[in-house]
Motif scaffolding. Structure first.
Motif, PDB file in Angstrom:
ATOM      1  N   ASN A   1      35.317  43.757  55.620  1.00  0.00           N
ATOM      2  CA  ASN A   1      34.809  44.327  54.363  1.00  0.00           C
ATOM      3  C   ASN A   1      33.998  45.587  54.615  1.00  0.00           C
ATOM      4  OD1 ASN A   1      35.816  42.081  52.842  1.00  0.00           O
ATOM      5  ND2 ASN A   1      34.129  40.899  53.740  1.00  0.00           N
TER       6      ASN A   1
ATOM      7  N   GLU B   1      38.148  52.773  54.234  1.00  0.00           N
ATOM      8  CA  GLU B   1      38.398  52.093  52.963  1.00  0.00           C
ATOM      9  C   GLU B   1      39.858  52.283  52.527  1.00  0.00           C
ATOM     10  OE1 GLU B   1      35.922  50.496  51.005  1.00  0.00           O
ATOM     11  OE2 GLU B   1      37.578  49.858  49.717  1.00  0.00           O
ATOM     12  N   ALA B   2      40.310  53.519  52.561  1.00  0.00           N
ATOM     13  CA  ALA B   2      41.678  53.828  52.137  1.00  0.00           C
ATOM     14  C   ALA B   2      42.689  53.166  53.082  1.00  0.00           C
ATOM     15  CB  ALA B   2      41.888  55.341  52.108  1.00  0.00           C
TER      16      ALA B   2
ATOM     17  N   ILE C   1      42.988  49.256  52.482  1.00  0.00           N
ATOM     18  CA  ILE C   1      43.756  48.864  51.300  1.00  0.00           C
ATOM     19  C   ILE C   1      45.257  48.892  51.603  1.00  0.00           C
ATOM     20  CG2 ILE C   1      44.362  49.588  48.946  1.00  0.00           C
ATOM     21  CD1 ILE C   1      41.390  50.584  48.733  1.00  0.00           C
ATOM     22  N   ARG C   2      45.681  49.985  52.219  1.00  0.00           N
ATOM     23  CA  ARG C   2      47.106  50.130  52.550  1.00  0.00           C
ATOM     24  C   ARG C   2      47.517  49.081  53.593  1.00  0.00           C
ATOM     25  NH1 ARG C   2      50.684  51.830  49.599  1.00  0.00           N
ATOM     26  NH2 ARG C   2      52.471  52.862  50.527  1.00  0.00           N
TER      27      ARG C   2
ATOM     28  N   ASN D   1      46.199  46.142  54.121  1.00  0.00           N
ATOM     29  CA  ASN D   1      46.278  44.791  53.560  1.00  0.00           C
ATOM     30  C   ASN D   1      47.646  44.523  52.958  1.00  0.00           C
ATOM     31  OD1 ASN D   1      43.632  44.411  54.269  1.00  0.00           O
ATOM     32  ND2 ASN D   1      42.808  44.738  52.214  1.00  0.00           N
ATOM     33  N   LEU D   2      48.229  45.567  52.368  1.00  0.00           N
ATOM     34  CA  LEU D   2      49.552  45.436  51.757  1.00  0.00           C
ATOM     35  C   LEU D   2      50.606  45.091  52.819  1.00  0.00           C
ATOM     36  CD1 LEU D   2      51.289  45.828  49.182  1.00  0.00           C
ATOM     37  CD2 LEU D   2      51.491  48.250  49.822  1.00  0.00           C
TER      38      LEU D   2
END
Ligand SMILES: [Cu+2]
Length: 233
Positions: free
Chosen positions: A43, A126-127, A130-131, A133-134
């Motif tokens: 996180n 951060e960016a 997110i990618r 995690n996909l």
């Protein structure tokens, strides 16, 4: 440092690498990742990048120790390309990978020339998170289980890919020099020499000899070249 593309390796090298990764991934190594998860690394964008760099570094040290310098730096798997068959591990049981072609592109957002758009390591992390995690979600199986995910050799080379993007970003990022106490003219020229642009707080009476009292980003922080440094007096 640019890591070789996993899919450019000959199949026998991929088989070798996958089997060495499996040897390395003991229960202690798996727990190291889980403990990091529990302590919040996934996180925290900056911690996410640095933890995984060190974690891959452990594997690279092992590969060198075992006598495989050709596998260091660890090759990178680009998730826009299919997972090669040699990395379809595990391929049976409940942990098996469900999808070998997650088809997630990190381009153009994370191409070298666009990394300048991320002002801080937190923004970049951060960016990327997110990618990233996909990719985990789309592959499924153990790739979607944070407790156990290092057992999948593809996990390691995927994080190697993420790490390469961070390396690229670090190369376009420099320390912002301190211009506090300098005249506006000297401050502008010094920042220009380091590849920064400047913006002065608007004031009709600004003279080039006015002394800078404050700057943003702050002195000695890391920022991508081309960032606008705001100057105050
Ligand atoms: Cu991951």
């Amino acid at each position: 440092m640019h890591r070789p593309n996993l899919n450019d390796l000959p199949p026998n090298e991929r088989t070798l690498l996958a089997s060495l990764i499996q040897q390395y991934t003991t229960p202690d190594i798996i727990d190291m990742h889980w403990n990091a998860v529990l302590s919040g690394v996934h996180n925290d964008p900056a911690g996410f990048l640095s933890f995984h760099r060190n974690y891959i570094g452990g594997l690279e040290a092992f590969l060198l120790e075992q006598g495989y310098p050709q596998l260091v730096p660890l090759p990178a798997w680009n998730p826009a390309e299919p997972i090669p068959e040699e990395f379809n591990i595990p391929n049976t049981g409940p942990e098996r990978l469900r999808n070998l072609n997650p088809n997630v592109s990190f381009s153009p957002k994370f191409d070298q020339e666009n990394l300048i758009n991320y002002a801080t390591v937190e923004e970049l992390g951060e960016a990327l998170m997110i990618r990233h995690n996909l990719v985990h979600a789309r592959i499924g199986g153990v790739m979607n289980n944070l407790r156990r995910v290092p057992v999948a050799p593809i996990f390691w080379v995927f994080h190697s890919f993420i790490d390469d993007i961070w390396w690229d970003w670090q190369r376009v990022t420099v320390v912002v020099p301190s211009v506090i106490g300098l005249s506006l003219a000297d401050a502008t020229s010094m920042l220009g020499n380091f590849g920064f642009r400047t913006m002065m707080t608007a004031n009709l009476y600004t003279s080039p000899w006015i002394q800078i009292k404050h700057q943003k980003p702050a002195p000695l922080t890391l920022s991508p070249r081309g960032t606008i440094v705001e100057l105050y007096y």
